[in-house]
Design a protein around this motif. Structure first.
Motif, PDB file in Angstrom:
ATOM      1  N   LYS A  70       0.985  -1.039   0.043  1.00 31.51           N
ATOM      2  CA  LYS A  70       0.059  -0.090   0.087  1.00 31.51           C
ATOM      3  C   LYS A  70       0.807   1.102  -0.040  1.00 31.51           C
ATOM      4  O   LYS A  70       0.617   2.327  -0.776  1.00 31.51           O
ATOM      5  N   PHE A  71       2.186   1.276   0.851  1.00 29.38           N
ATOM      6  CA  PHE A  71       2.808   2.522   0.674  1.00 29.38           C
ATOM      7  C   PHE A  71       3.587   2.669  -0.350  1.00 29.38           C
ATOM      8  O   PHE A  71       3.681   3.818  -1.004  1.00 29.38           O
ATOM      9  N   SER A  72       4.090   1.568  -1.091  1.00 26.90           N
ATOM     10  CA  SER A  72       4.841   1.795  -2.325  1.00 26.90           C
ATOM     11  C   SER A  72       3.935   2.140  -3.302  1.00 26.90           C
ATOM     12  O   SER A  72       4.339   2.874  -4.385  1.00 26.90           O
ATOM     13  N   ARG A  73       2.361   1.739  -3.411  1.00 28.81           N
ATOM     14  CA  ARG A  73       1.766   2.274  -4.493  1.00 28.81           C
ATOM     15  C   ARG A  73       1.278   3.752  -4.090  1.00 28.81           C
ATOM     16  O   ARG A  73       0.547   4.274  -4.906  1.00 28.81           O
ATOM     17  N   GLY A  74       1.457   4.182  -2.775  1.00 30.76           N
ATOM     18  CA  GLY A  74       0.929   5.534  -2.520  1.00 30.76           C
ATOM     19  C   GLY A  74      -0.207   5.437  -1.330  1.00 30.76           C
ATOM     20  O   GLY A  74      -1.218   5.094  -1.937  1.00 30.76           O
ATOM     21  N   ILE A  75       0.028   6.345  -0.433  1.00 36.71           N
ATOM     22  CA  ILE A  75      -1.043   6.448   0.495  1.00 36.71           C
ATOM     23  C   ILE A  75      -1.894   7.515   0.241  1.00 36.71           C
ATOM     24  O   ILE A  75      -1.380   8.535  -0.438  1.00 36.71           O
ATOM     25  N   LYS A  76      -3.056   7.558   0.731  1.00 37.50           N
ATOM     26  CA  LYS A  76      -3.971   8.790   0.447  1.00 37.50           C
ATOM     27  C   LYS A  76      -3.722   9.815   1.329  1.00 37.50           C
ATOM     28  O   LYS A  76      -2.941   9.787   2.223  1.00 37.50           O
ATOM     29  N   ARG A  77      -4.645  10.689   1.081  1.00 33.31           N
ATOM     30  CA  ARG A  77      -4.370  12.152   1.933  1.00 33.31           C
ATOM     31  C   ARG A  77      -4.603  11.851   3.418  1.00 33.31           C
ATOM     32  O   ARG A  77      -3.733  12.498   4.160  1.00 33.31           O
ATOM     33  N   LYS A  78      -5.395  11.117   3.934  1.00 32.37           N
ATOM     34  CA  LYS A  78      -5.609  11.060   5.532  1.00 32.37           C
ATOM     35  C   LYS A  78      -4.611  10.423   6.132  1.00 32.37           C
ATOM     36  O   LYS A  78      -4.172  11.036   7.063  1.00 32.37           O
ATOM     37  N   PRO A  79      -3.912   9.199   5.516  1.00 35.89           N
ATOM     38  CA  PRO A  79      -2.904   8.708   6.431  1.00 35.89           C
ATOM     39  C   PRO A  79      -1.675   9.694   6.342  1.00 35.89           C
ATOM     40  O   PRO A  79      -0.989   9.897   7.078  1.00 35.89           O
ATOM     41  N   ILE A  80      -1.370  10.487   5.075  1.00 36.93           N
ATOM     42  CA  ILE A  80      -0.297  11.420   4.977  1.00 36.93           C
ATOM     43  C   ILE A  80      -0.613  12.436   6.010  1.00 36.93           C
ATOM     44  O   ILE A  80       0.469  12.914   6.779  1.00 36.93           O
ATOM     45  N   ALA A  81      -1.793  13.101   6.372  1.00 37.87           N
ATOM     46  CA  ALA A  81      -2.011  14.116   7.070  1.00 37.87           C
ATOM     47  C   ALA A  81      -1.835  13.560   8.561  1.00 37.87           C
ATOM     48  O   ALA A  81      -1.451  14.428   9.421  1.00 37.87           O
ATOM     49  N   LEU A  82      -2.159  12.337   8.845  1.00 33.37           N
ATOM     50  CA  LEU A  82      -2.023  11.700  10.209  1.00 33.37           C
ATOM     51  C   LEU A  82      -0.492  11.764  10.410  1.00 33.37           C
ATOM     52  O   LEU A  82       0.165  12.278  11.739  1.00 33.37           O
ATOM     53  N   LEU A  83       0.391  11.254   9.491  1.00 34.06           N
ATOM     54  CA  LEU A  83       1.842  11.233   9.736  1.00 34.06           C
ATOM     55  C   LEU A  83       2.363  12.646  10.054  1.00 34.06           C
ATOM     56  O   LEU A  83       3.215  12.765  10.897  1.00 34.06           O
ATOM     57  N   LYS A  84       1.868  13.634   9.177  1.00 32.25           N
ATOM     58  CA  LYS A  84       2.348  14.969   9.317  1.00 32.25           C
ATOM     59  C   LYS A  84       2.037  15.440  10.673  1.00 32.25           C
ATOM     60  O   LYS A  84       2.835  16.349  11.438  1.00 32.25           O
TER      61      LYS A  84
END
Length: 91
Positions: A70-84
């Motif tokens: 999933k990470f290699s294919r690209g994660i969506k906006r919500k998980p990226i926002a959570l990491l940030k």
């Protein structure tokens, strides 16, 4: 019938004596609330602070196959926002 008998026996049993009020121990407990202990979060033996310092590539090495894919294919906006948000809160 047996439940009714035990319930009625419970209701008619004498009340337990309450502890005496006004003791110095009770007063000390009332003044100082208990310190709240937080659970230490770790993933596969690595603490949260170290996880937040890792790059996405390092994180991917910890994950199982499905998460790596999933990470290699690209994660969506919500998980990226959570990491940030987590990385920002650490600072």
């Amino acid at each position: 019938l047996a439940q009714e008998a035990s319930a009625s026996a419970f209701l008619t049993s004498p009340a337990l004596p309450l502890p005496a009020r006004g003791t110095s121990e009770a007063m000390a407990d009332a003044e100082q609330p208990k310190k709240r202990t937080f659970r230490k979060y770790s993933y596969r033996g690595i603490d949260l602070d170290k996880l937040l310092d890792m790059s996405n590539q390092d994180l991917m090495e910890l994950f199982r196959a499905r998460q790596r894919r999933k990470f290699s294919r690209g994660i969506k906006r919500k998980p990226i926002a959570l990491l940030k948000k987590l990385r920002k809160a650490k600072r």
